[in-house]
Design a protein around this motif. Structure first.
Motif, PDB file in Angstrom:
ATOM      1  N   ALA A 120       0.863  -1.180   0.000  1.00 52.05           N
ATOM      2  CA  ALA A 120       0.000   0.000   0.000  1.00 52.05           C
ATOM      3  C   ALA A 120       0.901   1.232   0.000  1.00 52.05           C
ATOM      4  CB  ALA A 120      -0.900   0.003   1.230  1.00 52.05           C
ATOM      5  N   PRO A 121       0.933   2.008  -1.078  1.00 53.82           N
ATOM      6  CA  PRO A 121       1.784   3.203  -1.137  1.00 53.82           C
ATOM      7  C   PRO A 121       1.361   4.248  -0.110  1.00 53.82           C
ATOM      8  CG  PRO A 121       1.056   2.531  -3.338  1.00 53.82           C
ATOM      9  CD  PRO A 121       0.225   1.766  -2.349  1.00 53.82           C
ATOM     10  N   ILE A 122       2.331   4.889   0.509  1.00 53.49           N
ATOM     11  CA  ILE A 122       2.069   5.977   1.454  1.00 53.49           C
ATOM     12  C   ILE A 122       2.495   7.307   0.847  1.00 53.49           C
ATOM     13  CG2 ILE A 122       2.583   6.932   3.738  1.00 53.49           C
ATOM     14  CD1 ILE A 122       3.075   3.988   4.637  1.00 53.49           C
ATOM     15  N   ALA A 278       4.091  14.292   5.711  1.00 53.23           N
ATOM     16  CA  ALA A 278       3.942  15.646   5.179  1.00 53.23           C
ATOM     17  C   ALA A 278       4.582  16.661   6.119  1.00 53.23           C
ATOM     18  CB  ALA A 278       2.465  15.973   4.962  1.00 53.23           C
ATOM     19  N   HIS A 279       4.420  16.457   7.419  1.00 51.22           N
ATOM     20  CA  HIS A 279       5.055  17.334   8.406  1.00 51.22           C
ATOM     21  C   HIS A 279       6.566  17.152   8.404  1.00 51.22           C
ATOM     22  CE1 HIS A 279       1.641  19.220  10.437  1.00 51.22           C
ATOM     23  NE2 HIS A 279       0.993  18.069  10.323  1.00 51.22           N
ATOM     24  N   ILE A 298       9.671  15.348  -2.184  1.00 56.66           N
ATOM     25  CA  ILE A 298       8.488  15.222  -3.053  1.00 56.66           C
ATOM     26  C   ILE A 298       7.197  15.323  -2.235  1.00 56.66           C
ATOM     27  CG2 ILE A 298       7.270  13.786  -4.724  1.00 56.66           C
ATOM     28  CD1 ILE A 298       9.924  14.860  -5.745  1.00 56.66           C
ATOM     29  N   GLY A 299       6.869  14.300  -1.466  1.00 57.12           N
ATOM     30  CA  GLY A 299       5.670  14.355  -0.627  1.00 57.12           C
ATOM     31  C   GLY A 299       4.368  14.098  -1.355  1.00 57.12           C
ATOM     32  N   GLU A 304      -1.232   9.434  -5.736  1.00 59.52           N
ATOM     33  CA  GLU A 304      -0.205   9.892  -6.672  1.00 59.52           C
ATOM     34  C   GLU A 304       0.970   8.928  -6.709  1.00 59.52           C
ATOM     35  OE1 GLU A 304      -0.880  14.749  -6.336  1.00 59.52           O
ATOM     36  OE2 GLU A 304       0.461  13.697  -4.933  1.00 59.52           O
ATOM     37  N   PHE A 305       1.354   8.433  -5.559  1.00 61.77           N
ATOM     38  CA  PHE A 305       2.470   7.492  -5.487  1.00 61.77           C
ATOM     39  C   PHE A 305       2.103   6.183  -6.179  1.00 61.77           C
ATOM     40  CE2 PHE A 305       5.527   5.098  -2.415  1.00 61.77           C
ATOM     41  CZ  PHE A 305       6.499   5.031  -3.413  1.00 61.77           C
TER      42      PHE A 305
END
Length: 328
Positions: A120-122, A278-279, A298-299, A304-305
């Motif tokens: 599962a992409p994060i 993200a933080h 990137i983030g 999207e990932f």
């Protein structure tokens, strides 16, 4: 003495239990609990991705308020550690720091140990700039043209190391050799760190590697960078041209880095981890340190990932056909 519930109460109790098991949200809301979170890095300690992983883990620990540990599990072209995470419980407590080889291994190996669908992409959290470095005592060249001429004068005798078979540096080396019409001997290691050690020690001649791991030795003069693989020159090495600038405009390469969980991890846990990352990627100290090492934050979102991974799969399948490379 055994106490028996009336049938109606028993069915109600069983129904409530089943409902609690079927809905992961309440369980995920308690994430993370007291259990430490383990991040598996499928490379040896001391390399580029290992350093990044530890920087990320330390900041994730602050964001999540929970212990985050890094475990290095190299081997089988990064597939050993990757497979370990694929088989782990999908509860958010075992994660994978992956690089470009996460996708390429599923294409170039005849019997890969994992599938993209098992994860599962994060988030894709960075792009990593690579370069070609040589041991100047063994390979007395100053630029890419001289290096190519040196390899052509010694066909099959000049060795280049990488972080492992099937990794992005390996594919970068194979693709460049085909493009330049040269023959080199590939020497794989279980990560960047042991490869750089071998290069500094003179056991190999050159290396396709990230600035993060090889850069410090370039700065001291023990290694020499002759070309950057990315689209732009590095801030720390402004005098070193790119491969594209050196006569191969179609060659722009590098690696990506991302965080994944086992497939089936509850969406709210994925969202919690993405928010924490993200933080992390807003940390000015981290961003400044990465900029000096040629790393681009990137983030991306999980969606999207996921789309990015499918794009990378298509690119690798095309590259596999052009190189004619299959690994056992």
């Amino acid at each position: 003495m055994t106490t028996r519930l009336p049938r109606r109460r028993l069915l109600a109790a069983m129904s409530g239990t089943a409902l609690a098991c079927a809905i992961p949200t309440g369980w995920a809301q308690a994430y993370p609990g007291k259990k430490p979170i383990k991040i598996v890095v499928p490379y040896a300690a001391g390399g580029s991705l290992d350093a990044m992983s530890r920087e990320v883990a330390a900041r994730l620990q602050t964001q999540l308020g929970q212990t985050v540990v890094v475990e290095n599990k190299p081997g089988a072209g990064t597939m050993l550690g990757t497979q370990t995470v694929a088989r782990a419980e999908a509860d958010g407590y075992t994660l994978l720091i992956a690089s470009s080889s996460f996708v390429s291994a599923t294409v170039f190996y005849r019997k890969p140990l994992h599938k993209i669908s098992e994860f599962a992409p994060i988030t894709q959290f960075a792009n990593d700039n690579h370069m070609i470095v040589v041991n100047p005592a063994k390979v007395p060249v100053s630029n890419l043209s001289e290096f190519i001429a040196h390899v052509k004068a010694n066909p099959g005798k000049i060795s280049y190391g990488t972080a492992g078979t099937g990794t992005s540096p390996h594919l970068e080396g194979e693709e460049f050799a085909q493009l330049a019409g040269i023959k080199m001997l590939h020497v794989p290691f279980n990560g960047s760190a042991p490869g750089v050690t071998a290069l500094v020690g003179g056991q190999i001649d050159a290396m396709f590697d990230a600035y993060t791991s090889a850069g410090p030795h370039v700065q001291t003069g023990r290694l020499r960078a002759i070309a950057v693989l990315g689209a732009n020159r590095l801030i720390e090495l402004p005098s070193v041209p790119t491969v594209a600038e050196s006569g191969y405009p179609s060659y722009v390469r590098g690696a990506w880095d991302g965080l994944l969980a086992p497939a089936g991890t509850p969406p709210d846990i994925i969202d919690r981890l993405h928010a924490a990352m993200a933080h992390v990627l807003k940390d000015p100290q981290l961003l400044a340190a990465w900029a000096k090492r040629g790393l681009e934050p990137i983030g991306s979102s999980p969606a999207e990932f996921s789309a990015f991974l499918q794009q990378q799969l298509a690119i690798n399948e095309k590259l596999s056909k052009s190189l004619g490379l299959q690994l056992d």
